[in-house]
Design a protein around this motif. Structure first.
Motif, PDB file in Angstrom:
ATOM      1  N   LEU A   1      38.936  47.677  38.894  1.00  0.00           N
ATOM      2  CA  LEU A   1      39.557  46.313  38.589  1.00  0.00           C
ATOM      3  C   LEU A   1      40.931  46.120  38.960  1.00  0.00           C
ATOM      4  O   LEU A   1      41.211  45.011  39.383  1.00  0.00           O
ATOM      5  N   THR A   2      41.790  47.013  38.639  1.00  0.00           N
ATOM      6  CA  THR A   2      43.222  47.059  38.879  1.00  0.00           C
ATOM      7  C   THR A   2      43.661  46.781  40.504  1.00  0.00           C
ATOM      8  O   THR A   2      44.247  46.136  40.846  1.00  0.00           O
ATOM      9  N   THR A   3      42.863  47.820  41.097  1.00  0.00           N
ATOM     10  CA  THR A   3      43.281  47.852  42.462  1.00  0.00           C
ATOM     11  C   THR A   3      42.612  46.408  43.182  1.00  0.00           C
ATOM     12  O   THR A   3      43.041  46.141  44.041  1.00  0.00           O
ATOM     13  N   VAL A   4      41.494  46.086  42.870  1.00  0.00           N
ATOM     14  CA  VAL A   4      41.027  44.737  43.341  1.00  0.00           C
ATOM     15  C   VAL A   4      41.910  43.724  43.079  1.00  0.00           C
ATOM     16  O   VAL A   4      42.198  43.016  44.171  1.00  0.00           O
ATOM     17  N   LEU A   5      42.401  43.568  42.044  1.00  0.00           N
ATOM     18  CA  LEU A   5      43.261  42.496  41.578  1.00  0.00           C
ATOM     19  C   LEU A   5      44.523  42.504  42.566  1.00  0.00           C
ATOM     20  O   LEU A   5      45.065  41.474  43.001  1.00  0.00           O
ATOM     21  N   LEU A   6      45.026  43.683  42.543  1.00  0.00           N
ATOM     22  CA  LEU A   6      46.358  43.760  43.169  1.00  0.00           C
ATOM     23  C   LEU A   6      46.232  43.527  44.962  1.00  0.00           C
ATOM     24  O   LEU A   6      46.916  42.832  45.360  1.00  0.00           O
ATOM     25  N   ARG A   7      45.225  43.944  45.316  1.00  0.00           N
ATOM     26  CA  ARG A   7      44.820  43.654  46.909  1.00  0.00           C
ATOM     27  C   ARG A   7      44.446  42.517  46.900  1.00  0.00           C
ATOM     28  O   ARG A   7      44.764  41.770  47.965  1.00  0.00           O
ATOM     29  N   THR A   8      43.927  41.801  45.966  1.00  0.00           N
ATOM     30  CA  THR A   8      43.563  40.441  46.098  1.00  0.00           C
ATOM     31  C   THR A   8      44.919  39.204  46.193  1.00  0.00           C
ATOM     32  O   THR A   8      44.937  38.495  47.329  1.00  0.00           O
ATOM     33  N   ILE A   9      45.785  39.719  45.306  1.00  0.00           N
ATOM     34  CA  ILE A   9      47.033  38.916  45.327  1.00  0.00           C
ATOM     35  C   ILE A   9      47.731  39.276  46.527  1.00  0.00           C
ATOM     36  O   ILE A   9      48.275  38.329  47.380  1.00  0.00           O
ATOM     37  N   TRP A  10      47.808  40.479  47.263  1.00  0.00           N
ATOM     38  CA  TRP A  10      48.588  40.766  48.228  1.00  0.00           C
ATOM     39  C   TRP A  10      47.978  40.065  49.494  1.00  0.00           C
ATOM     40  O   TRP A  10      48.683  39.779  50.622  1.00  0.00           O
ATOM     41  N   VAL A  11      46.733  40.353  49.497  1.00  0.00           N
ATOM     42  CA  VAL A  11      45.931  39.567  50.762  1.00  0.00           C
ATOM     43  C   VAL A  11      45.973  38.578  50.976  1.00  0.00           C
ATOM     44  O   VAL A  11      46.248  37.618  51.952  1.00  0.00           O
ATOM     45  N   ALA A  12      45.863  37.724  49.820  1.00  0.00           N
ATOM     46  CA  ALA A  12      45.904  36.219  49.747  1.00  0.00           C
ATOM     47  C   ALA A  12      47.281  35.740  50.304  1.00  0.00           C
ATOM     48  O   ALA A  12      47.427  34.510  50.622  1.00  0.00           O
ATOM     49  N   ASN A  13      48.377  36.432  50.033  1.00  0.00           N
ATOM     50  CA  ASN A  13      49.699  36.098  50.275  1.00  0.00           C
ATOM     51  C   ASN A  13      50.350  36.637  51.722  1.00  0.00           C
ATOM     52  O   ASN A  13      51.040  36.222  52.260  1.00  0.00           O
ATOM     53  N   SER A  14      49.302  37.453  52.314  1.00  0.00           N
ATOM     54  CA  SER A  14      49.998  37.971  53.603  1.00  0.00           C
ATOM     55  C   SER A  14      49.696  36.785  54.570  1.00  0.00           C
ATOM     56  O   SER A  14      48.716  36.145  54.827  1.00  0.00           O
ATOM     57  N   LEU A  15      50.674  36.825  55.774  1.00  0.00           N
ATOM     58  CA  LEU A  15      50.596  36.127  56.800  1.00  0.00           C
ATOM     59  C   LEU A  15      51.275  36.622  58.144  1.00  0.00           C
ATOM     60  O   LEU A  15      51.157  35.965  59.132  1.00  0.00           O
ATOM     61  N   ASP A  16      51.868  37.742  57.804  1.00  0.00           N
ATOM     62  CA  ASP A  16      52.693  38.188  58.859  1.00  0.00           C
ATOM     63  C   ASP A  16      51.545  38.608  60.190  1.00  0.00           C
ATOM     64  O   ASP A  16      52.099  38.396  61.363  1.00  0.00           O
ATOM     65  N   ILE A  17      50.538  39.425  59.792  1.00  0.00           N
ATOM     66  CA  ILE A  17      49.727  39.766  61.021  1.00  0.00           C
ATOM     67  C   ILE A  17      49.066  38.708  61.489  1.00  0.00           C
ATOM     68  O   ILE A  17      48.981  38.648  62.738  1.00  0.00           O
ATOM     69  N   ILE A  18      48.733  37.544  60.754  1.00  0.00           N
ATOM     70  CA  ILE A  18      48.154  36.521  61.427  1.00  0.00           C
ATOM     71  C   ILE A  18      49.034  35.648  62.358  1.00  0.00           C
ATOM     72  O   ILE A  18      48.703  35.496  63.656  1.00  0.00           O
ATOM     73  N   LEU A  19      50.298  35.527  61.935  1.00  0.00           N
ATOM     74  CA  LEU A  19      51.340  34.862  62.690  1.00  0.00           C
ATOM     75  C   LEU A  19      51.510  35.735  64.052  1.00  0.00           C
ATOM     76  O   LEU A  19      51.694  35.242  65.055  1.00  0.00           O
ATOM     77  N   ILE A  20      51.449  37.007  63.791  1.00  0.00           N
ATOM     78  CA  ILE A  20      51.978  37.714  65.344  1.00  0.00           C
ATOM     79  C   ILE A  20      50.701  37.845  65.959  1.00  0.00           C
ATOM     80  O   ILE A  20      50.697  37.796  67.184  1.00  0.00           O
ATOM     81  N   MET A  21      49.370  38.182  65.563  1.00  0.00           N
ATOM     82  CA  MET A  21      48.291  38.216  66.329  1.00  0.00           C
ATOM     83  C   MET A  21      47.797  36.920  66.695  1.00  0.00           C
ATOM     84  O   MET A  21      47.550  36.873  68.219  1.00  0.00           O
ATOM     85  N   THR A  22      47.840  35.709  66.129  1.00  0.00           N
ATOM     86  CA  THR A  22      47.212  34.482  66.711  1.00  0.00           C
ATOM     87  C   THR A  22      48.084  33.217  66.514  1.00  0.00           C
ATOM     88  O   THR A  22      47.986  32.159  67.159  1.00  0.00           O
ATOM     89  N   GLY A  23      49.083  33.530  65.384  1.00  0.00           N
ATOM     90  CA  GLY A  23      49.846  32.367  65.246  1.00  0.00           C
ATOM     91  C   GLY A  23      49.076  31.184  64.531  1.00  0.00           C
ATOM     92  O   GLY A  23      49.479  29.985  64.424  1.00  0.00           O
ATOM     93  N   GLY A  24      47.859  31.689  63.833  1.00  0.00           N
ATOM     94  CA  GLY A  24      47.274  30.467  63.637  1.00  0.00           C
ATOM     95  C   GLY A  24      46.093  29.959  64.123  1.00  0.00           C
ATOM     96  O   GLY A  24      45.118  29.282  63.620  1.00  0.00           O
ATOM     97  N   GLY A  25      46.228  30.206  65.604  1.00  0.00           N
ATOM     98  CA  GLY A  25      45.090  29.871  66.371  1.00  0.00           C
ATOM     99  C   GLY A  25      44.039  30.804  66.535  1.00  0.00           C
ATOM    100  O   GLY A  25      43.922  31.880  65.694  1.00  0.00           O
ATOM    101  N   PRO A  26      43.099  30.532  67.779  1.00  0.00           N
ATOM    102  CA  PRO A  26      43.226  29.205  68.439  1.00  0.00           C
ATOM    103  C   PRO A  26      42.777  28.113  67.647  1.00  0.00           C
ATOM    104  O   PRO A  26      42.037  27.986  66.927  1.00  0.00           O
ATOM    105  N   GLY A  27      43.314  26.891  67.884  1.00  0.00           N
ATOM    106  CA  GLY A  27      43.193  25.719  67.367  1.00  0.00           C
ATOM    107  C   GLY A  27      43.791  26.080  65.783  1.00  0.00           C
ATOM    108  O   GLY A  27      44.799  26.440  65.678  1.00  0.00           O
ATOM    109  N   TYR A  28      42.942  25.871  64.768  1.00  0.00           N
ATOM    110  CA  TYR A  28      43.383  26.074  63.542  1.00  0.00           C
ATOM    111  C   TYR A  28      42.244  27.185  62.962  1.00  0.00           C
ATOM    112  O   TYR A  28      42.284  27.219  61.762  1.00  0.00           O
ATOM    113  N   SER A  29      41.715  28.057  63.590  1.00  0.00           N
ATOM    114  CA  SER A  29      40.692  28.794  63.363  1.00  0.00           C
ATOM    115  C   SER A  29      41.244  29.831  62.378  1.00  0.00           C
ATOM    116  O   SER A  29      40.230  30.688  61.731  1.00  0.00           O
TER     117      SER A  29
END
Length: 318
Positions: free
Chosen positions: A241-269
Motif C-alpha cells: 500500500l505504501t509503495t503503490v501510494l508513493l509511486r502513484t504520487i510520483w508518476v502522476a506528477n512526472s513530466l520530464d520524460i514526456i517532455l523530452i521524448m515527445t513534448g506532449g505530441g504527436p498532437g495532444y496524444s
C-alpha cells in the motif's frame, strides 16, 4: 520574638536556592527552545519552497493571469475551473493521466514483485544482482528519456532494428511520431526506470517475514501457492500500500520524460495534466489556467491519499 531554629534556616536557604534557579529563565528557556531552534531552519525552507508556492498557485487559480496581458490580471473566482470542465483538452489530458498512472503502476508493481521474489532466493551472484537492479532507478530521467528516444527512433532505432532482424516488422515503426504508439512507448520507458523501487521495497518486506510462519503453514499442509496468498501477501500488505501510494504520487506528477521524448505530441496524444499545466504556463504564458490544472491534479491526488488512509485505518480496526 522567637529565635529561628537551624532546621528552619536550612529549609529557608534551600527554598531560596531553588527559587533562584527557577527565577533564572535563561538556562530553562534555552533548554525548552532548543528543539524549536533546531527545527526552525528546516521549517523555514519547507515554507519557502513548498507552502508559499502552493499558496501562490491556489491564488493564481482564482485569477486571470496571462503574462503578456498584465493589465487584465485580477480575481475572477471559479471561472478558470468552469473553463477547465468545458475544455476538451483538459478531458483528454485527464484520461491520459489515468492511463499513464494505471499502466505504469500496475506493470511496475508486477515486474518489481517478480524481481523481488527472484532476488529473495539464494543463488550465486545474488548480491551483484541486487546491486545491478538499481541501475534503472538511479539513472537520471533526462538520460533515461534520451536513451529510450534513441532506441525508439524511426530510422536507426535499436528496437526497430531488432524487430526487423527478427522478422516481426517489414518497415520501421515511428514509435514516438504516431498517436497509436507514443503513449505506450513512454509508459514502457518509465516502467523500466521505476520497477526497481518496487523490487527493493518488496524485497525488504519479504526478508522481514519470519520463517516460522512458512514452517507453520507447511506443517498445516499449505501448498506454495496457499503460503503465498495467505502468508506473503497479508504480511506485505502495508509495504504494498505504501509503495503503490508513493509511486502513484510520483508518476502522476512526472513530466520530464514526456517532455523530452515527445513534448506532449504527436498532437495532444501524450498530454497529461502536469504536461498540459506546464505547457499552458511556459508556452502559453497563462499562469492562471495553469495553476487551476495543478490544483485539480492536487485534488485528485488528495482523494487517492484519503482512500489510502481510510484503508489503513480500517485494516487497523480489523
Amino acid at each position: 520574638m522567637e529565635t529561628p531554629t537551624p532546621e528552619f534556616i536550612l529549609e529557608l536557604h534551600h527554598m531560596t536556592a531553588t527559587e533562584k534557579i527557577m527565577g533564572q529563565p535563561s538556562l530553562r528557556k534555552k533548554r525548552d527552545l532548543l528543539p524549536y531552534a533546531l527545527v526552525t531552519p528546516a521549517l523555514a525552507i519547507t515554507i519557502a519552497i513548498i507552502f508559499l508556492p502552493m499558496f501562490q498557485t491556489i491564488t493564481y487559480s482564482f485569477s486571470h493571469y496571462v503574462l503578456y496581458k498584465p493589465q487584465e490580471k485580477g480575481f475572477i473566482g471559479l471561472e478558470n475551473f468552469k473553463t477547465a470542465f468545458t475544455d476538451p483538452l483538459f478531458a483528454s489530458s485527464l484520461i491520459n493521466t489515468f492511463i499513464w498512472i494505471v499502466g505504469i503502476i500496475v506493470f511496475q508493481f508486477l515486474l518489481g514483485f517478480a524481481t523481488a521474489l527472484l532476488l529473495n532466493r539464494k543463488f550465486p551472484g545474488r548480491g551483484i544482482a541486487r546491486s545491478l537492479i538499481l541501475i534503472p532507478w538511479v539513472t537520471p530521467s533526462v538520460i533515461t528519456a534520451l536513451m529510450w528516444r534513441w532506441m525508439y527512433d524511426g530510422n536507426h532505432g535499436l528496437i526497430n532494428q531488432l524487430l526487423s532482424k527478427a522478422g516481426l516488422i517489414k518497415e520501421f515503426i515511428p514509435f514516438l511520431a504516431q498517436t497509436s504508439t507514443a503513449m505506450g512507448s513512454i509508459i514502457v520507458a518509465l516502467i523500466w526506470q521505476g520497477f526497481p523501487f518496487f523490487a527493493i521495497m518488496l524485497l525488504a518486506g519479504l526478508q522481514a517475514i519470519p520463517e516460522e510462519l512458512y514452517e507453520a503453514a507447511e506443517i498445516d499442509g499449505a501448498t506454495r501457492i496457499q503460503q503465498f496468498f495467505r502468508v506473503t501477501i497479508p504480511m506485505l500488505k502495508p509495504v504494498i500500500l505504501t509503495t503503490v501510494l508513493l509511486r502513484t504520487i510520483w508518476v502522476a506528477n512526472s513530466l520530464d520524460i514526456i517532455l523530452i521524448m515527445t513534448g506532449g505530441g504527436p498532437g495532444y496524444s501524450t498530454y497529461t495534466l502536469p504536461v498540459y499545466s506546464y505547457i499552458k504556463a511556459y508556452k502559453g504564458m497563462d499562469f492562471g489556467y495553469s495553476a487551476t490544472l495543478a490544483v485539480l491534479l492536487t485534488i485528485l491526488l488528495m482523494i487517492i491519499v484519503a482512500g489510502y488512509v481510510r484503508n489503513i485505518l480500517k485494516s487497523q480496526e480489523d
